[in-house]
Write a protein that holds these residues in place. Sequence first.
Motif, PDB file in Angstrom:
ATOM      1  N   GLY A  59       0.724  -1.112   0.012  1.00  0.00           N
ATOM      2  CA  GLY A  59       0.007  -0.011   0.071  1.00  0.00           C
ATOM      3  C   GLY A  59       0.867   1.408  -0.059  1.00  0.00           C
ATOM      4  N   VAL A  60       1.867   1.199   0.778  1.00  0.00           N
ATOM      5  CA  VAL A  60       2.827   2.510   0.781  1.00  0.00           C
ATOM      6  C   VAL A  60       3.511   2.735  -0.597  1.00  0.00           C
ATOM      7  CG1 VAL A  60       5.007   3.154   1.557  1.00  0.00           C
ATOM      8  CG2 VAL A  60       3.271   2.026   3.154  1.00  0.00           C
ATOM      9  N   ARG A  61       3.897   1.683  -1.363  1.00  0.00           N
ATOM     10  CA  ARG A  61       4.363   1.348  -2.440  1.00  0.00           C
ATOM     11  C   ARG A  61       3.205   2.130  -3.601  1.00  0.00           C
ATOM     12  NH1 ARG A  61       9.593   1.376  -5.012  1.00  0.00           N
ATOM     13  NH2 ARG A  61       9.111   0.652  -7.169  1.00  0.00           N
ATOM     14  N   ILE A  62       2.349   1.733  -3.393  1.00  0.00           N
ATOM     15  CA  ILE A  62       1.083   1.983  -4.447  1.00  0.00           C
ATOM     16  C   ILE A  62       0.749   3.576  -4.293  1.00  0.00           C
ATOM     17  CG2 ILE A  62      -1.441   1.931  -5.148  1.00  0.00           C
ATOM     18  CD1 ILE A  62      -1.174  -1.005  -4.585  1.00  0.00           C
ATOM     19  N   LEU A  63       0.632   4.094  -2.939  1.00  0.00           N
ATOM     20  CA  LEU A  63       0.201   5.562  -2.785  1.00  0.00           C
ATOM     21  C   LEU A  63       1.516   6.408  -3.179  1.00  0.00           C
ATOM     22  CD1 LEU A  63      -1.476   5.269   0.736  1.00  0.00           C
ATOM     23  CD2 LEU A  63      -2.108   5.797  -1.671  1.00  0.00           C
ATOM     24  N   ASP A  64       2.647   5.821  -2.888  1.00  0.00           N
ATOM     25  CA  ASP A  64       4.027   6.579  -3.540  1.00  0.00           C
ATOM     26  C   ASP A  64       3.979   6.902  -5.083  1.00  0.00           C
ATOM     27  OD1 ASP A  64       6.365   7.953  -2.679  1.00  0.00           O
ATOM     28  OD2 ASP A  64       7.529   6.156  -3.418  1.00  0.00           O
TER      29      ASP A  64
END
Length: 70
Positions: A59-64
């Motif tokens: 999720g952090v990677r997608i939002l980033d």
Amino acid sequence: MWSRIARLFVIKTKFEAFLVIFSLGTGAVERGMHYLQQYPGYGGWLLFAACPAAVFMAGVRILDSVERNS
């Protein structure tokens, strides 16, 4: 033709990213519940904890990536 179909699978907004993360999280918790049934005790709880942890990292990677493209 293929580029038009490929655009359907591109996450463009934060809202779409949150929907994808929510669905991944729901699936991860469901998988974790199956692990708890198959492996009672500490092993099941460790596998259960690993499932949502993977979603948090994804999720952090997608939002980033959505924030960079905006």
